[in-house]
Scaffold this motif. Structure first.
Motif, short mmCIF file in Angstrom:
data_model
loop_
_atom_site.label_atom_id
_atom_site.label_comp_id
_atom_site.label_asym_id
_atom_site.label_seq_id
_atom_site.Cartn_x
_atom_site.Cartn_y
_atom_site.Cartn_z
N HIS A 3 0.83 -1.19 0.00
CA HIS A 3 0.00 0.00 0.00
C HIS A 3 0.86 1.24 0.00
O HIS A 3 1.92 1.29 0.62
N SER A 4 0.39 2.29 -0.69
CA SER A 4 1.16 3.51 -0.83
C SER A 4 1.32 4.24 0.50
O SER A 4 2.32 4.92 0.72
N ASP A 5 0.33 4.12 1.38
CA ASP A 5 0.44 4.73 2.70
C ASP A 5 1.19 3.75 3.59
O ASP A 5 0.72 2.66 3.87
N SER A 6 2.39 4.15 4.02
CA SER A 6 3.24 3.21 4.74
C SER A 6 2.83 3.02 6.19
O SER A 6 3.33 2.11 6.85
N ARG A 7 1.94 3.85 6.71
CA ARG A 7 1.55 3.72 8.11
C ARG A 7 0.64 2.51 8.30
O ARG A 7 -0.37 2.37 7.63
N THR A 8 1.01 1.66 9.21
CA THR A 8 0.22 0.46 9.48
C THR A 8 -0.89 0.77 10.46
O THR A 8 -0.64 1.32 11.54
N VAL A 154 -0.04 -11.26 0.97
CA VAL A 154 -0.23 -9.81 0.91
C VAL A 154 0.23 -9.27 -0.44
O VAL A 154 -0.43 -8.44 -1.07
N GLU A 155 1.37 -9.75 -0.90
CA GLU A 155 1.90 -9.28 -2.18
C GLU A 155 1.03 -9.70 -3.35
O GLU A 155 0.98 -9.00 -4.37
N VAL A 161 -5.00 -6.27 3.77
CA VAL A 161 -4.80 -7.42 4.65
C VAL A 161 -4.44 -6.93 6.04
O VAL A 161 -3.53 -6.12 6.21
N VAL A 162 -5.18 -7.42 7.03
CA VAL A 162 -4.90 -7.14 8.43
C VAL A 162 -4.29 -8.39 9.04
O VAL A 162 -4.89 -9.47 8.99
N ALA A 180 4.42 -6.48 5.82
CA ALA A 180 3.96 -5.21 5.26
C ALA A 180 2.44 -5.20 5.07
O ALA A 180 1.94 -4.93 3.97
N PRO A 181 1.67 -5.49 6.13
CA PRO A 181 0.22 -5.52 5.99
C PRO A 181 -0.39 -4.13 6.03
O PRO A 181 0.27 -3.15 6.46
#
Length: 223
Positions: A3-8, A154-155, A161-162, A180-181
């Motif tokens: 995802h482009s937003d890196s914040r999990t 996920v990839e 995906v949580v 990297a979910p």
């Protein structure tokens, strides 16, 4: 997919009291989860009435999630109607039932899956919760699963995906780095005793997930 937003995002699940809900909110959780209507014995289950009250008094901009194990679509719809969450996380429903549910409710629908069966649900759920499920399809086992395999899923998936299953403050950073979910989900991993959250563990988990904030204490929005 990445995802482009890196914040999990972080969901603190299995909340049973307003105090624990407020702890999660104040510490910076993006979502709070309430378990109601499940067929397994868990100290985190609360009545639909209690869940509805906790949902109603959760501050704006924090997502509320009903975690449930419905018998069928109509049962799920009834539980959603009673609790009024922003999202419902369903365990034990078939992909076709999840698709039918998504077509009948305005709540976002999250399907609890394993890394192995996640592709079956990708096109029918708004997001996938990849957990270590028991034989009944219930999560909250407190057991980790194969993060390398989860990363591969996920990839390969377009759906958010949580990651859940055995996460703690000690391992959530490594889990996020490996998988990297879109988000992570924790219940027993931040408890001081069954069904009761540990403030230090909740704050540590959020900090190591990279989402820790220090929000003001929530106030009851009802008159």
């Amino acid at each position: 997919m990445t995802h482009s937003d890196s914040r999990t995002r972080v969901k603190i699940c299995g909340l049973t009291t307003a105090a624990d809900r407020d702890l999660a909110v104040t510490a910076g959780a993006d979502a709070v989860g309430f378990i109601s209507g499940v067929s397994v014995d868990t100290p985190r289950e609360i009545s639909a009435e209690t869940a509805a009250t906790l949902v109603e008094t959760t501050p704006p901009f924090v997502s509320t999630v009903l975690v449930t194990m419905p018998d069928d679509v109509s049962d799920a719809l009834e539980r959603i109607d009673r609790v009024g969450p922003d999202a419902v996380q369903v365990h034990g429903l078939s992909p076709s039932a999840v698709a039918a549910l998504a077509g009948e409710t305005d709540a976002a629908v999250l399907a609890a899956v394993t890394a192995a069966n996640s592709p079956d649900y990708e096109s029918v759920a708004d997001a996938l919760v990849v957990d270590s499920l028991d034989d009944d399809g219930a999560g909250g086992t407190g057991e980790t699963h194969d993060w390398e395999r989860a990363r591969d899923r996920v990839e390969a998936l377009d759906s958010p995906v949580v990651l859940a299953g055995g996460l703690t403050p000690d391992n959530v950073g490594a889990a996020i780095e490996t998988v990297a979910p879109y988000g992570v989900d924790v219940a027993s991993g931040v408890e001081r005793s069954s069904g009761h959250k540990d403030p230090a563990a909740v704050r540590s988990f959020l900090g190591r997930a990279g989402t820790r904030t220090d929000r003001p204490e929530p106030t009851d929005p009802t008159p």
